[in-house]
Design an enzyme around this catalytic site. Structure first.
Site, PDB file in Angstrom:
ATOM      1  N   ALA A   1       0.825  -1.072   0.067  1.00  0.00           N
ATOM      2  CA  ALA A   1      -0.029   0.209   0.121  1.00  0.00           C
ATOM      3  C   ALA A   1       0.884   1.275   0.117  1.00  0.00           C
ATOM      4  CB  ALA A   1      -1.066   0.086   1.312  1.00  0.00           C
TER       5      ALA A   1
ATOM      6  N   GLY B   1       0.711  -4.944   0.983  1.00  0.00           N
ATOM      7  CA  GLY B   1      -0.566  -5.067   0.169  1.00  0.00           C
ATOM      8  C   GLY B   1      -0.189  -5.738  -1.300  1.00  0.00           C
TER       9      GLY B   1
ATOM     10  N   GLU C   1      -0.558  -9.166  -0.472  1.00  0.00           N
ATOM     11  CA  GLU C   1      -2.220  -9.650  -0.175  1.00  0.00           C
ATOM     12  C   GLU C   1      -2.843  -9.670  -1.445  1.00  0.00           C
ATOM     13  OE1 GLU C   1      -1.652  -6.202   2.639  1.00  0.00           O
ATOM     14  OE2 GLU C   1      -3.129  -7.497   3.975  1.00  0.00           O
TER      15      GLU C   1
ATOM     16  N   GLU D   1       4.540  -5.302   7.450  1.00  0.00           N
ATOM     17  CA  GLU D   1       3.691  -4.015   8.126  1.00  0.00           C
ATOM     18  C   GLU D   1       3.991  -3.899   9.470  1.00  0.00           C
ATOM     19  OE1 GLU D   1       2.541  -6.392   5.969  1.00  0.00           O
ATOM     20  OE2 GLU D   1       0.811  -5.407   4.639  1.00  0.00           O
TER      21      GLU D   1
HETATM   22  N1  CAA Z   1       4.720   3.309  -0.588  1.00  0.00           N
HETATM   23  C1  CAA Z   1       5.034   4.409  -1.381  1.00  0.00           C
HETATM   24  N2  CAA Z   1       6.339   4.484  -1.852  1.00  0.00           N
HETATM   25  C2  CAA Z   1       6.963   3.532  -2.058  1.00  0.00           C
HETATM   26  C3  CAA Z   1       6.529   2.119  -1.538  1.00  0.00           C
HETATM   27  C4  CAA Z   1       5.273   1.996  -0.746  1.00  0.00           C
HETATM   28  N3  CAA Z   1       4.963   0.803  -0.380  1.00  0.00           N
HETATM   29  N4  CAA Z   1       7.503   1.131  -1.625  1.00  0.00           N
HETATM   30  C5  CAA Z   1       8.456   1.908  -2.296  1.00  0.00           C
HETATM   31  N5  CAA Z   1       8.262   3.187  -2.642  1.00  0.00           N
HETATM   32  C6  CAA Z   1       8.960   4.196  -3.406  1.00  0.00           C
HETATM   33  C7  CAA Z   1      10.136   4.818  -2.314  1.00  0.00           C
HETATM   34  O1  CAA Z   1       9.677   5.670  -1.239  1.00  0.00           O
HETATM   35  C8  CAA Z   1      11.027   5.420  -3.405  1.00  0.00           C
HETATM   36  O2  CAA Z   1      10.778   6.623  -3.689  1.00  0.00           O
HETATM   37  P1  CAA Z   1      11.729   7.765  -3.711  1.00  0.00           P
HETATM   38  O3  CAA Z   1      12.563   7.556  -4.739  1.00  0.00           O
HETATM   39  O4  CAA Z   1      10.706   8.922  -3.998  1.00  0.00           O
HETATM   40  O5  CAA Z   1      12.454   7.795  -2.463  1.00  0.00           O
HETATM   41  C9  CAA Z   1      10.916   4.463  -4.495  1.00  0.00           C
HETATM   42  O6  CAA Z   1       9.707   3.591  -4.326  1.00  0.00           O
HETATM   43  C10 CAA Z   1      12.041   3.302  -4.772  1.00  0.00           C
HETATM   44  O7  CAA Z   1      11.918   2.655  -3.526  1.00  0.00           O
HETATM   45  P2  CAA Z   1      13.497   2.698  -2.844  1.00  0.00           P
HETATM   46  O8  CAA Z   1      14.383   3.546  -2.867  1.00  0.00           O
HETATM   47  O9  CAA Z   1      13.052   2.044  -1.107  1.00  0.00           O
HETATM   48  O10 CAA Z   1      14.169   1.113  -3.653  1.00  0.00           O
HETATM   49  P3  CAA Z   1      14.996   0.119  -2.819  1.00  0.00           P
HETATM   50  O11 CAA Z   1      15.271  -0.841  -4.252  1.00  0.00           O
HETATM   51  O12 CAA Z   1      15.955   0.406  -2.127  1.00  0.00           O
HETATM   52  O13 CAA Z   1      13.765  -0.824  -1.966  1.00  0.00           O
HETATM   53  C11 CAA Z   1      11.919  -1.937  -1.216  1.00  0.00           C
HETATM   54  C12 CAA Z   1      12.958  -1.204  -2.434  1.00  0.00           C
HETATM   55  C13 CAA Z   1      12.542  -3.011  -0.374  1.00  0.00           C
HETATM   56  C14 CAA Z   1      10.480  -2.419  -1.958  1.00  0.00           C
HETATM   57  C15 CAA Z   1      11.590  -0.619  -0.400  1.00  0.00           C
HETATM   58  O14 CAA Z   1      11.214   0.214  -1.343  1.00  0.00           O
HETATM   59  C16 CAA Z   1      10.544  -0.903   0.479  1.00  0.00           C
HETATM   60  O15 CAA Z   1      10.699  -1.466   1.374  1.00  0.00           O
HETATM   61  N6  CAA Z   1       9.401  -0.419   0.293  1.00  0.00           N
HETATM   62  C17 CAA Z   1       8.091  -0.434   1.359  1.00  0.00           C
HETATM   63  C18 CAA Z   1       7.808  -2.083   1.414  1.00  0.00           C
HETATM   64  C19 CAA Z   1       6.607  -1.971   2.479  1.00  0.00           C
HETATM   65  O16 CAA Z   1       6.775  -1.717   3.671  1.00  0.00           O
HETATM   66  N7  CAA Z   1       5.431  -2.315   2.104  1.00  0.00           N
HETATM   67  C20 CAA Z   1       4.273  -2.399   2.927  1.00  0.00           C
HETATM   68  C21 CAA Z   1       3.135  -1.203   2.955  1.00  0.00           C
HETATM   69  S1  CAA Z   1       2.257  -1.003   4.212  1.00  0.00           S
HETATM   70  C22 CAA Z   1       0.997  -2.192   3.530  1.00  0.00           C
HETATM   71  O17 CAA Z   1       1.002  -2.601   2.403  1.00  0.00           O
HETATM   72  C23 CAA Z   1      -0.292  -1.951   4.342  1.00  0.00           C
HETATM   73  C24 CAA Z   1      -1.464  -2.791   3.911  1.00  0.00           C
HETATM   74  O18 CAA Z   1      -1.365  -3.837   3.952  1.00  0.00           O
HETATM   75  C25 CAA Z   1      -2.682  -2.086   3.558  1.00  0.00           C
END
Ligand code: CAA
Length: 264
Positions: free
Chosen positions: A67, A112, A115, A135
């Site tokens: 998400a 998400g 999911e 999460e």
């Molecule tokens: N939401 C918004 N932006 C996201 C994102 C997310 N879930 N995942 C990645 N991005 C964005 C980053 O912020 C980054 O943006 P900027 O370039 O503006 O900084 C861009 O995508 C590239 O990401 P990274 O620089 O972090 O890339 P990376 O290769 O170093 O890492 C990754 C990749 C491991 C996927 C890392 O981006 C990450 O950990 N992302 C979040 C994953 C996460 O926690 N997902 C769960 C979200 S909560 C959820 O989903 C709740 C639910 O069930 C409703």
């Protein structure tokens, strides 16, 4: 239907590829994308020309990285509940359509994204796929059905382990656990998925729809909707606590969160 975050392609008779495309956010699901996903699922369900849907992510880095954290960061409890419901509506539309949906997971399928893959009939992954439910590291729980659907694929003990720990799985472990049905080299993923989609599309449409309906009912005898409602309530309650604010601020600031251990 005008779409900003999803691309649609009818690749061969009866097969529709739906590609989530927000490359700057690794295809993260924001409100707008969830609305589009629901509309796309409903359209595919009602289109007699579509027999099977393949859901994937744009680019080779991510299926869906979760998400959208930048959108969730400042949500209060009411907005978080509305967000969870949007997710549930989109995913239930995919799950309930009388046509199979194959998740072709080509990179990160986190939060998400994992999911969403679990709301599909089954998952075919590339050898570069990475799954996980991170999460709890953001001060929340999975909010798009994680507590409901992940265990259908891998059983409750493994689902607990993944949700509590936030640990990521590579494709080979996802295959061994039963989360992915098969794993193929990234370059072959789409051709292998389309081959299987073609085979399914040649079977009886009515028989496949009947099998899907029955198996959905059998794997959730207690009623998916009631469970999703409870999940949405508990998910959104966590947005009133400090850990959600800290967890998501830490993600935005690219640092480790400092949880106080008090929020429940
Ligand atoms: N939401 C918004 N932006 C996201 C994102 C997310 N879930 N995942 C990645 N991005 C964005 C980053 O912020 C980054 O943006 P900027 O370039 O503006 O900084 C861009 O995508 C590239 O990401 P990274 O620089 O972090 O890339 P990376 O290769 O170093 O890492 C990754 C990749 C491991 C996927 C890392 O981006 C990450 O950990 N992302 C979040 C994953 C996460 O926690 N997902 C769960 C979200 S909560 C959820 O989903 C709740 C639910 O069930 C409703």
């Amino acid at each position: 239907m005008s779409l900003k975050n999803i691309m649609i392609e009818n690749v061969s008779p009866g097969i529709r590829v739906v590609r989530i495309s927000r490359p700057k956010a690794l295809n993260a699901l924001n409100m707008e994308t969830l609305d589009e996903l629901k509309a796309v699922a409903e359209d595919a369900a009602g289109d007699p020309g579509v027999r099977i849907v393949v859901l994937t992510g744009d680019g080779d880095k991510a299926f869906v990285a979760g998400a959208d954290i930048s959108e969730m960061k400042d949500m209060d409890e009411a907005r978080a509940q509305a967000f969870a419901w949007k997710g549930h509506e989109a995913m239930c539309a995919l799950e309930e359509m009388p046509k199979p949906v194959i998740a072709a997971v080509n990179g990160y399928a986190l939060g998400g994204g994992c999911e969403l893959a679990c709301a599909c009939d089954f998952i075919i992954a590339s050898d570069r796929a990475v799954f996980g439910q991170p999460e709890t590291g953001l001060g929340i729980i999975p909010g798009f059905g994680g507590q409901v659907r992940l265990a259908r694929f891998i059983g409750y003990p493994k689902a607990r382990e993944l949700i509590y720990s936030g640990r990521r799985l590579k494709a080979d472990e996802a295959l061994a656990m039963g989360l992915a049905n098969s794993v193929f080299p990234a370059a072959e993923l789409m051709s292998r998925v389309l081959e299987l989609a073609r085979q399914i599309s040649q079977q009886s449409r009515g028989a496949v729809a009947a099998a899907k309906k029955l198996m959905n009912g059998f794997c959730e005898p207690g009623g998916t909707k009631v469970k999703l409602e409870t999940e949405a309530r508990i998910f959104s309650r966590l947005f009133s606590g400090r850990d959600q604010k800290e967890g998501m601020a830490a993600f935005a600031e690219k640092r480790r969160p400092a949880f106080d251990g008090l929020d429940a």
